[in-house]
Motif scaffolding. Structure first.
Motif, PDB file in Angstrom:
ATOM      1  N   GLN A 141      60.227 -66.920   7.685  1.00 56.66           N
ATOM      2  CA  GLN A 141      61.702 -66.868   7.690  1.00 56.66           C
ATOM      3  C   GLN A 141      62.265 -67.494   6.418  1.00 56.66           C
ATOM      4  O   GLN A 141      63.176 -66.948   5.787  1.00 56.66           O
ATOM      5  N   THR A 144      61.582 -65.143   3.323  1.00 59.22           N
ATOM      6  CA  THR A 144      62.076 -63.762   3.305  1.00 59.22           C
ATOM      7  C   THR A 144      63.530 -63.612   3.714  1.00 59.22           C
ATOM      8  O   THR A 144      64.062 -62.506   3.677  1.00 59.22           O
ATOM      9  N   SER A 145      64.173 -64.703   4.092  1.00 64.13           N
ATOM     10  CA  SER A 145      65.552 -64.599   4.565  1.00 64.13           C
ATOM     11  C   SER A 145      66.416 -65.675   3.914  1.00 64.13           C
ATOM     12  O   SER A 145      65.931 -66.756   3.569  1.00 64.13           O
ATOM     13  N   ASP A 146      67.693 -65.360   3.751  1.00 61.59           N
ATOM     14  CA  ASP A 146      68.644 -66.353   3.238  1.00 61.59           C
ATOM     15  C   ASP A 146      69.262 -67.182   4.349  1.00 61.59           C
ATOM     16  O   ASP A 146      70.016 -68.128   4.085  1.00 61.59           O
ATOM     17  N   GLU A 147      68.961 -66.813   5.582  1.00 59.22           N
ATOM     18  CA  GLU A 147      69.547 -67.533   6.703  1.00 59.22           C
ATOM     19  C   GLU A 147      68.857 -68.881   6.903  1.00 59.22           C
ATOM     20  O   GLU A 147      67.635 -68.999   6.767  1.00 59.22           O
ATOM     21  N   ARG A 162      66.568 -74.764   4.543  1.00 63.90           N
ATOM     22  CA  ARG A 162      66.611 -73.717   3.528  1.00 63.90           C
ATOM     23  C   ARG A 162      65.673 -74.090   2.391  1.00 63.90           C
ATOM     24  O   ARG A 162      65.435 -75.272   2.129  1.00 63.90           O
TER      25      ARG A 162
END
Length: 391
Positions: A141, A144-147, A162
């Motif tokens: 996560q 691969t994700s900006d969340e 983050r």
């Protein structure tokens, strides 16, 4: 083969307890430099904290040092034991290395192979695979994700976590899960669409499970809407070669018994069952069981061909376990012979020069005759010119 097979090593490492650890570690770095000069593609570095032989505690620190000494070879964690670390920091460290090496890193993950490591930080071996699953989910996560990621279990509490930096590699460096005999690694790899690192590929259990490993990967990937690529499947095997069979046998007298003793009596790693009470019996086991190849380049070629067939579709890289059966000089020679004689068979470079030589040999009589005639004609022409000047 349509695809170029990559070659590399899997460096735990394995050193005899009691030897100079500083010298041993620098020998490991020199080996990576040698592989880079010989044109190897990858080197995977292990993480261990006990049992005396596998003495690299941080693959990331070792990789950073090796990266400064090399130009092309890619460096991977082989593997980071995810159950030991906060997943946020694992992701942060590999992204930092991705930037420092300008994209020459790979992330290999596993649960942790040595129970003596886990025991020191209060982790039961029964917990490690569950922690691996939790951790890899968080790491993927983050990568691969900006969340932001919020996650909590008995060991970690992440709150709006983050990454500080985005990866340098675009879209992402290779991430692989480790597998020995069970379907745990392929199951997790398929779920996340990662690559696969089959560490026990040539053990009795691992060899029989090779095709099954990829079947599990594809089934899990399909169930979770992911895709997997055989080119990102890496097999680890045992090889030591020399100019002659006799020399190879003599070479492994240096450290083979120590390596076998480690798996027979020290490391609580029952998947690596290696019988043998002396060097002769150990060599016979390796060569006769299909566990590996000790001998000549032709034997190494045959071993890789055999694995290709057993995999039922091929794989992307063949990694040799850096077992320290031979001393550093003979070890370097073995890797050079593999680069010189084995790699061309699987990278598209063997047949073109062989075919060119065969064509030239076939045409030689005719062309040699024409060449000789051309020389004779030139000689006669020159003699005529000289004779004409005299008159």
């Amino acid at each position: 083969m349509q695809n170029r097979l990559r070659f590399g090593i899997f460096l735990a490492p394995f050193h005899k307890p009691g030897i100079n650890p500083t010298l041993a570690l620098h020998n490991d770095l020199e080996l990576i430099e040698h592989l880079d000069r010989c044109g190897y593609d990858e080197a995977w570095i292990g993480e261990h904290h006990s049992a005396g032989s596998e003495i690299i505690a941080s693959p990331e620190i070792f990789m950073a040092t090796a990266a400064e000494r090399t130009r092309n070879i890619k460096l991977g964690t082989g593997v980071v034991s995810l159950s030991y670390h906060n997943p946020l920091w694992v992701a942060e460290r590999i992204v930092l290395l991705d930037h420092l090496t300008r994209g020459r890193v790979m992330l290999g993950v596993g649960p942790g192979a040595l129970p003596t490591d886990a025991k020191m930080i209060g982790i039961d071996p029964g917990q490690t695979r569950g922690l691996l699953e939790d951790s890899l989910g968080v790491i993927m996560q983050l990568l691969t994700s900006d969340e932001p990621v919020t996650f909590k279990n008995d060991r970690w509490d992440l709150r709006d976590a983050r990454l500080h930096l985005k990866p340098y590699s675009n879209p992402l460096f290779d991430v692989v899960t480790a597998a020995v005999a069970s379907p745990a690694g392929p199951r997790l790899g398929g779920r996340h669409g990662t690559g696969l690192l089959s560490i026990g590929a040539t053990s009795a259990a691992g060899f029989d499970a090779l095709a099954l490993h990829w079947d599990v990967m594809e089934a899990e990937a399909k169930a979770h809407g992911k895709t997997v690529d055989r080119n990102k499947w890496r097999l680890v095997g045992m090889v030591h070669i020399a100019d002659t069979m006799e020399q190879a046998y003599k070479d492994v007298e240096y450290g083979m018994e120590q390596w076998f003793h480690y798996f027979q009596a020290v490391a609580a790693f029952p998947q690596m069952e290696v019988p043998g009470n002396n060097v002769k019996e150990m060599i016979e086991f390796v060569n006769e069981s299909g566990f590996g190849a000790i001998g000549t380049p032709d034997m190494a070629i045959a071993q890789i061909d055999r694995l290709m067939k057993q995999s039922n579709g091929g794989f992307g890289a063949y990694l040799m376990l850096a077992h320290n059966w031979a001393d550093p000089v003979a070890t370097h020679k073995s890797y050079e012979l593999i680069a010189r004689h084995v790699m061309p068979h699987f990278q598209g470079h063997h047949l073109p020069t062989m075919d060119s030589a065969a064509r030239a040999e076939k045409l030689r009589p005719e062309l040699a005759e024409k060449h000789a005639k051309a020389v004779e004609d030139m000689q006669q022409r020159y003699e005529a010119e000289v004779a004409g000047r005299v008159h």
